[in-house]
Enzyme design. Sequence first.
Site, short mmCIF file in Angstrom:
data_model
loop_
_atom_site.label_atom_id
_atom_site.label_comp_id
_atom_site.label_asym_id
_atom_site.label_seq_id
_atom_site.Cartn_x
_atom_site.Cartn_y
_atom_site.Cartn_z
N LYS A 12 38.17 71.87 60.55
CA LYS A 12 39.20 72.72 61.18
C LYS A 12 39.84 71.97 62.33
CE LYS A 12 37.33 73.82 65.37
NZ LYS A 12 37.75 72.98 66.46
N ASP A 142 32.66 78.98 65.94
CA ASP A 142 33.69 78.76 64.92
C ASP A 142 33.14 78.79 63.48
OD1 ASP A 142 32.46 76.35 65.33
OD2 ASP A 142 34.22 75.36 66.19
O1 C5P Z 1 29.33 78.52 69.79
P1 C5P Z 1 28.89 77.09 69.79
O2 C5P Z 1 27.39 76.97 69.64
O3 C5P Z 1 29.61 76.24 68.81
O4 C5P Z 1 29.25 76.52 71.21
C1 C5P Z 1 28.77 75.29 71.68
C2 C5P Z 1 28.95 75.23 73.19
O5 C5P Z 1 30.35 75.18 73.49
C3 C5P Z 1 28.43 76.43 73.95
O6 C5P Z 1 27.09 76.28 74.26
C4 C5P Z 1 29.31 76.42 75.18
O7 C5P Z 1 28.87 75.45 76.11
C5 C5P Z 1 30.64 75.92 74.66
N1 C5P Z 1 31.56 77.03 74.30
C6 C5P Z 1 32.13 77.80 75.31
N2 C5P Z 1 33.00 78.81 74.99
C7 C5P Z 1 33.30 79.06 73.70
C8 C5P Z 1 32.74 78.31 72.65
C9 C5P Z 1 31.86 77.29 72.99
O8 C5P Z 1 31.88 77.56 76.49
N3 C5P Z 1 34.16 80.06 73.42
#
Ligand code: C5P
Length: 303
Positions: A12, A142
């Site tokens: 993506k 995502d």
């Molecule tokens: O959701 P995911 O595990 O992919 O996110 C990885 C990291 O990216 C989170 O731990 C956070 O530090 C950051 N993140 C964030 N805000 C989001 C998505 C991700 O701060 N909306």
Amino acid sequence: MATQVVVAAPAKINLCLGVGPVREDGFHPLATVYQAIGLFDDVRVRPAETTTSLTISSERVDVADVPTDRTNLAWRAADLLAAHHGIDEAVQIHIHKRIPVAGGLAGGSTDAAAALVACDALWGLGTPREELLALAAQLGSDVPFCLGGGTAIGGGRGELVTPVMTRGRFWWVVLPDPVGLSTPAVYAEFDRHTDGAAPQPEVGHDLLTALRAGDPALLGPALSNDLQPAALALRPDLEARLAQGIIDSALAGIISGSGPTTVFLCESADHAGAVADSLEEVAGALGVFVAEGPVHGARVIAG
Ligand code: C5P
């Protein structure tokens, strides 16, 4: 039970990535438009006798940092789906990687979405879409988008997806970078830049209009990424890669998600081929890809 299921898992990109001030749970509110593009990992699952295992292959992508234990998001997806249905199944998971790792292209997330779809098919579960989306959201912000693919607005922390109307196809040149960027590090840099006082993000009308019109010339100036200044602060060398794509006549260039991959919007497949050729020299061993978007989300291609 099927003997194996293979799922194609698309990368993506974010056509816009509006980021608000950090929430109490540590995530940031997002107003983003995702697009799935034609650069795919393949995720294959087969029944296993006793314990789950995971292997990875790749021709070009550096997979040295991808875990092959239960911390891999695809393995966690298989465990989560089994637990959700109260079943005790083990699988051999094999991922053939073409999506650069830690590149801002959701490679790990899309493998997890694909593992959900693959195990659902292998185990004959027929899990309702809403339940798969809820499981996907538990795995990462995502992952729900990667299930559906296409073009979609992402709200909440990115996990709330609503499909967007688009016309035609857009052509992208994807320029990976050999040194991955950590997503949490880029968000932390964003917090420092904005002093925790970023405005609440919104998706711009000009972007949605350009997508509905299917017009790359309109889409170019509407692309945006609030994380780009933070990614460039951590990796100033990426500025030159962005500039090079524009010198080589792309309509626009942007860092993908939290980076470091840069993506360039082109007018047509032929134009993208020409831009990609001219970027070969800066691309190095990882190469440069032409990909169209939008494409489907994680989908069974064999089994
Ligand atoms: O959701 P995911 O595990 O992919 O996110 C990885 C990291 O990216 C989170 O731990 C956070 O530090 C950051 N993140 C964030 N805000 C989001 C998505 C991700 O701060 N909306």
